[in-house]
Design an enzyme around this catalytic site. Sequence first.
Site, mmCIF file in Angstrom:
data_model
loop_
_atom_site.group_PDB
_atom_site.id
_atom_site.type_symbol
_atom_site.label_atom_id
_atom_site.label_comp_id
_atom_site.label_asym_id
_atom_site.label_seq_id
_atom_site.Cartn_x
_atom_site.Cartn_y
_atom_site.Cartn_z
ATOM 1 N N LYS A 1 4.557 0.041 -4.651
ATOM 2 C CA LYS A 1 4.724 -1.199 -5.433
ATOM 3 C C LYS A 1 3.438 -2.026 -5.443
ATOM 4 O O LYS A 1 2.967 -2.448 -6.487
ATOM 5 C CB LYS A 1 5.880 -2.056 -4.860
ATOM 6 C CG LYS A 1 7.218 -1.332 -4.799
ATOM 7 C CD LYS A 1 8.320 -2.225 -4.259
ATOM 8 C CE LYS A 1 8.126 -2.675 -2.821
ATOM 9 N NZ LYS A 1 8.121 -1.581 -1.817
ATOM 10 N N ARG B 1 15.353 -8.934 -3.029
ATOM 11 C CA ARG B 1 15.610 -7.852 -2.087
ATOM 12 C C ARG B 1 17.065 -7.807 -1.663
ATOM 13 O O ARG B 1 17.463 -6.925 -0.900
ATOM 14 C CB ARG B 1 14.764 -8.098 -0.840
ATOM 15 C CG ARG B 1 13.753 -7.046 -0.538
ATOM 16 C CD ARG B 1 12.983 -7.520 0.670
ATOM 17 N NE ARG B 1 12.187 -6.489 1.211
ATOM 18 C CZ ARG B 1 10.886 -6.343 0.951
ATOM 19 N NH1 ARG B 1 10.280 -7.146 0.121
ATOM 20 N NH2 ARG B 1 10.231 -5.383 1.532
ATOM 21 N N ARG C 1 -1.807 3.885 5.650
ATOM 22 C CA ARG C 1 -2.138 2.701 4.842
ATOM 23 C C ARG C 1 -3.122 1.788 5.567
ATOM 24 O O ARG C 1 -3.011 1.531 6.761
ATOM 25 C CB ARG C 1 -0.870 1.910 4.514
ATOM 26 C CG ARG C 1 -1.207 0.563 3.869
ATOM 27 C CD ARG C 1 -0.064 -0.037 3.119
ATOM 28 N NE ARG C 1 1.081 -0.331 3.952
ATOM 29 C CZ ARG C 1 2.227 -0.784 3.471
ATOM 30 N NH1 ARG C 1 2.373 -0.963 2.169
ATOM 31 N NH2 ARG C 1 3.235 -1.029 4.282
ATOM 32 N N ARG D 1 -1.096 -2.699 9.010
ATOM 33 C CA ARG D 1 -0.019 -3.686 9.166
ATOM 34 C C ARG D 1 0.794 -3.386 10.420
ATOM 35 O O ARG D 1 1.135 -2.226 10.669
ATOM 36 C CB ARG D 1 0.895 -3.644 7.934
ATOM 37 C CG ARG D 1 0.384 -4.498 6.808
ATOM 38 C CD ARG D 1 1.143 -4.345 5.526
ATOM 39 N NE ARG D 1 2.587 -4.302 5.622
ATOM 40 C CZ ARG D 1 3.383 -4.232 4.562
ATOM 41 N NH1 ARG D 1 2.863 -4.219 3.345
ATOM 42 N NH2 ARG D 1 4.697 -4.190 4.706
ATOM 43 N N ARG E 1 12.835 -0.181 8.223
ATOM 44 C CA ARG E 1 12.636 -0.822 6.916
ATOM 45 C C ARG E 1 13.192 0.059 5.794
ATOM 46 O O ARG E 1 13.768 -0.443 4.829
ATOM 47 C CB ARG E 1 11.139 -1.104 6.685
ATOM 48 C CG ARG E 1 10.620 -2.241 7.554
ATOM 49 C CD ARG E 1 9.097 -2.304 7.605
ATOM 50 N NE ARG E 1 8.477 -2.296 6.306
ATOM 51 C CZ ARG E 1 7.286 -1.758 6.032
ATOM 52 N NH1 ARG E 1 6.572 -1.179 6.985
ATOM 53 N NH2 ARG E 1 6.803 -1.817 4.829
HETATM 54 P P1 AP5 Z 1 1.938 0.464 -1.172
HETATM 55 O O1 AP5 Z 1 1.541 0.285 -2.599
HETATM 56 O O2 AP5 Z 1 1.351 -0.458 -0.154
HETATM 57 O O3 AP5 Z 1 3.531 0.509 -1.033
HETATM 58 P P2 AP5 Z 1 4.616 -0.641 -1.199
HETATM 59 O O4 AP5 Z 1 5.717 -0.077 -2.032
HETATM 60 O O5 AP5 Z 1 3.972 -1.908 -1.684
HETATM 61 O O6 AP5 Z 1 5.106 -0.726 0.298
HETATM 62 P P3 AP5 Z 1 5.313 -1.964 1.281
HETATM 63 O O7 AP5 Z 1 5.430 -1.370 2.647
HETATM 64 O O8 AP5 Z 1 4.251 -3.015 1.085
HETATM 65 O O9 AP5 Z 1 6.648 -2.498 0.774
HETATM 66 P P4 AP5 Z 1 7.644 -3.353 1.544
HETATM 67 O O10 AP5 Z 1 8.571 -3.704 0.452
HETATM 68 O O11 AP5 Z 1 8.236 -2.711 2.723
HETATM 69 O O12 AP5 Z 1 6.755 -4.538 2.177
HETATM 70 P P5 AP5 Z 1 6.511 -6.050 1.729
HETATM 71 O O13 AP5 Z 1 5.097 -6.331 1.973
HETATM 72 O O14 AP5 Z 1 7.114 -6.340 0.409
HETATM 73 O O15 AP5 Z 1 1.611 1.991 -0.780
HETATM 74 C C1 AP5 Z 1 1.823 2.465 0.544
HETATM 75 C C2 AP5 Z 1 0.710 3.459 0.919
HETATM 76 O O16 AP5 Z 1 0.835 4.610 0.089
HETATM 77 C C3 AP5 Z 1 -0.709 2.910 0.683
HETATM 78 O O17 AP5 Z 1 -1.545 3.366 1.690
HETATM 79 C C4 AP5 Z 1 -1.119 3.509 -0.676
HETATM 80 O O18 AP5 Z 1 -2.532 3.688 -0.765
HETATM 81 C C5 AP5 Z 1 -0.379 4.837 -0.657
HETATM 82 N N1 AP5 Z 1 0.029 5.264 -1.994
HETATM 83 C C6 AP5 Z 1 0.448 4.494 -3.039
HETATM 84 N N2 AP5 Z 1 0.747 5.260 -4.105
HETATM 85 C C7 AP5 Z 1 0.537 6.560 -3.723
HETATM 86 C C8 AP5 Z 1 0.658 7.816 -4.372
HETATM 87 N N3 AP5 Z 1 1.094 7.913 -5.647
HETATM 88 N N4 AP5 Z 1 0.367 8.928 -3.665
HETATM 89 C C9 AP5 Z 1 -0.074 8.855 -2.372
HETATM 90 N N5 AP5 Z 1 -0.225 7.685 -1.707
HETATM 91 C C10 AP5 Z 1 0.080 6.552 -2.373
HETATM 92 O O19 AP5 Z 1 7.406 -6.829 2.805
HETATM 93 C C11 AP5 Z 1 7.059 -6.887 4.157
HETATM 94 C C12 AP5 Z 1 8.121 -7.675 4.922
HETATM 95 O O20 AP5 Z 1 8.197 -9.032 4.439
HETATM 96 C C13 AP5 Z 1 9.559 -7.161 4.808
HETATM 97 O O21 AP5 Z 1 9.821 -6.099 5.715
HETATM 98 C C14 AP5 Z 1 10.349 -8.431 5.150
HETATM 99 O O22 AP5 Z 1 10.343 -8.687 6.544
HETATM 100 C C15 AP5 Z 1 9.544 -9.517 4.472
HETATM 101 N N6 AP5 Z 1 9.963 -9.798 3.088
HETATM 102 C C16 AP5 Z 1 9.188 -9.656 1.969
HETATM 103 N N7 AP5 Z 1 9.883 -10.009 0.889
HETATM 104 C C17 AP5 Z 1 11.103 -10.369 1.306
HETATM 105 C C18 AP5 Z 1 12.282 -10.804 0.629
HETATM 106 N N8 AP5 Z 1 12.321 -10.941 -0.713
HETATM 107 N N9 AP5 Z 1 13.391 -11.096 1.379
HETATM 108 C C19 AP5 Z 1 13.350 -10.975 2.723
HETATM 109 N N10 AP5 Z 1 12.281 -10.560 3.428
HETATM 110 C C20 AP5 Z 1 11.167 -10.268 2.712
#
Ligand code: AP5
Length: 220
Positions: A13, A88, A123, A156, A167
């Site tokens: 994402k 979410r 990552r 991270r 997660r």
């Molecule tokens: P990346 O693009 O970073 O993946 P992502 O889908 O963004 O994954 P996240 O782990 O950031 O999502 P998340 O939803 O768990 O975390 P968030 O920060 O929102 O890609 C991942 C890796 O793969 C990278 O190294 C990339 O280079 C590689 N990659 C990408 N595409 C690829 C491909 N095609 N092939 C190979 N490799 C590839 O949330 C973090 C925390 O915040 C949550 O756990 C929660 O505690 C809190 N939080 C955030 N929002 C909320 C909410 N709305 N409600 C409650 N808590 C919340």
Amino acid sequence: MRLILLGCPGAGKGTQAGFIRDKYNIAAISTGDMLRAAIQSGTPLGNTVKQIVADGKLVPDDVMIALVAERIVQADCANGFLLDGFPRTIPQADALRDNHIAIDAVLEIRVPDTQLLARLSGRRVHPASGRVYHTFYHPPKVADRDDVTGEPLVQRPDDEEETVKKRIALYHATTEPLVKYYSDLNDQQAPRLLTIDGTGSVDAVSQRIFNVLSAVSTSD
Ligand code: AP5
């Protein structure tokens, strides 16, 4: 253009949000990045959510809804925005609808769980910009350095294997039901639900996303 990105942790994402932001000139809003910035700065919000985020749990809905409500009225959202990581939960999705925040499309990026651990363990992120790299799949030009600023990249804390597994399970239990939530809507406010295959190279996934989004932007 107003978009929501759905997908498991590691689905890509954040990676794809940058490309979509640049192509459509809209604000990319990552609630995870907002929380990490607050934690890094030691704000009251940051101190409240620090342990929750580190444990891979969800921050309470009321906190997240207030955070996003404040963000999407800012000037850079006038041309549209992309929500990465929000909603979410069903109450978060209800809050958007209750406040008549029209969304054009919900884009679900699907990647099998078996590929997510490898993506997240490699990552590396540039905290100040949110730029995302991978040691193998999407390496920076210089190891462990951001391509644009040359600043150090970090891992991270919530990318530790056991936390990642939690997660992913939480995504399936709590966030994935939003796919059905959006597919069941059939009123005027209902966004289009688009599902794309998130496997393959970063460029291949971008191309799939642009293909489906071009249909949305030309039909509006
Ligand atoms: P990346 O693009 O970073 O993946 P992502 O889908 O963004 O994954 P996240 O782990 O950031 O999502 P998340 O939803 O768990 O975390 P968030 O920060 O929102 O890609 C991942 C890796 O793969 C990278 O190294 C990339 O280079 C590689 N990659 C990408 N595409 C690829 C491909 N095609 N092939 C190979 N490799 C590839 O949330 C973090 C925390 O915040 C949550 O756990 C929660 O505690 C809190 N939080 C955030 N929002 C909320 C909410 N709305 N409600 C409650 N808590 C919340």
